[in-house]
Design a protein around this motif. Structure first.
Motif, short mmCIF file in Angstrom:
data_model
loop_
_atom_site.label_atom_id
_atom_site.label_comp_id
_atom_site.label_asym_id
_atom_site.label_seq_id
_atom_site.Cartn_x
_atom_site.Cartn_y
_atom_site.Cartn_z
N GLU A 1 -6.87 13.50 10.51
CA GLU A 1 -5.59 13.65 9.82
C GLU A 1 -5.56 12.78 8.57
O GLU A 1 -6.23 11.76 8.48
N ASP A 2 -4.75 13.21 7.61
CA ASP A 2 -4.56 12.44 6.38
C ASP A 2 -3.10 11.98 6.36
O ASP A 2 -2.23 12.70 5.90
N PHE A 3 -2.85 10.79 6.90
CA PHE A 3 -1.49 10.30 7.05
C PHE A 3 -1.02 9.58 5.79
O PHE A 3 -1.80 8.89 5.13
N VAL A 4 0.25 9.72 5.48
CA VAL A 4 0.83 8.98 4.37
C VAL A 4 0.79 7.49 4.70
O VAL A 4 0.48 6.67 3.85
N PHE A 5 1.09 7.16 5.95
CA PHE A 5 1.05 5.79 6.42
C PHE A 5 0.09 5.67 7.60
O PHE A 5 0.49 5.78 8.75
N ARG B 1 -2.55 0.46 10.69
CA ARG B 1 -3.31 -0.72 10.23
C ARG B 1 -4.47 -1.02 11.18
O ARG B 1 -5.45 -1.62 10.79
N VAL B 2 -4.33 -0.58 12.42
CA VAL B 2 -5.33 -0.85 13.44
C VAL B 2 -6.42 0.21 13.47
O VAL B 2 -7.60 -0.09 13.56
N ASP B 3 -6.02 1.47 13.38
CA ASP B 3 -6.96 2.60 13.47
C ASP B 3 -6.61 3.60 12.37
O ASP B 3 -5.64 4.33 12.48
N GLN B 4 -7.41 3.66 11.32
CA GLN B 4 -7.14 4.51 10.16
C GLN B 4 -7.11 6.00 10.47
O GLN B 4 -6.65 6.80 9.67
N THR B 5 -7.58 6.40 11.66
CA THR B 5 -7.55 7.81 12.03
C THR B 5 -6.24 8.18 12.72
O THR B 5 -6.03 9.34 13.07
#
Length: 94
Positions: free
Chosen positions: A2-6, A9-13
């Motif tokens: 996924e490409d999240f807006v936010f 901080r722990v897991d970029q996925t």
């Protein structure tokens, strides 16, 4: 992936958790000199819905955006006059 807006901080996925988001809002509010106890994630949600409603008058769109099952809940949530809201809702085609 996924490409999240936010992203988290722990897991970029993964997306930002509700608690992480609440902490960020507190930081932003404090950074601009406001009192964090007067602002929060829910007040931002209500503010955005109110701004959209004032700009469009489309109570049905707000109902959908907020995920309310009944138009009366949306009306109560926004604090608008029930008669005006129902008139607008009846005029709005989706």
């Amino acid at each position: 992936m996924e490409d999240f807006v936010f992203p988290s901080r722990v897991d970029q996925t993964r997306h930002l958790s509700t608690r992480q988001y609440a902490r960020l809002v507190d930081e932003w509010v404090t950074a601009i000199g406001l009192r964090p106890e007067e602002y929060g994630t829910h007040s931002l949600r209500r503010t955005k819905a109110s701004i959209i409603y004032k700009a469009t008058g489309n109570i049905r769109a707000i109902q959908i955006l907020l995920g309310h099952s009944k138009i009366e809940n949306t009306v109560r949530y926004l604090g608008v006059d029930i008669e005006d809201a129902l008139t607008l809702a009846e005029k709005t085609e989706i």
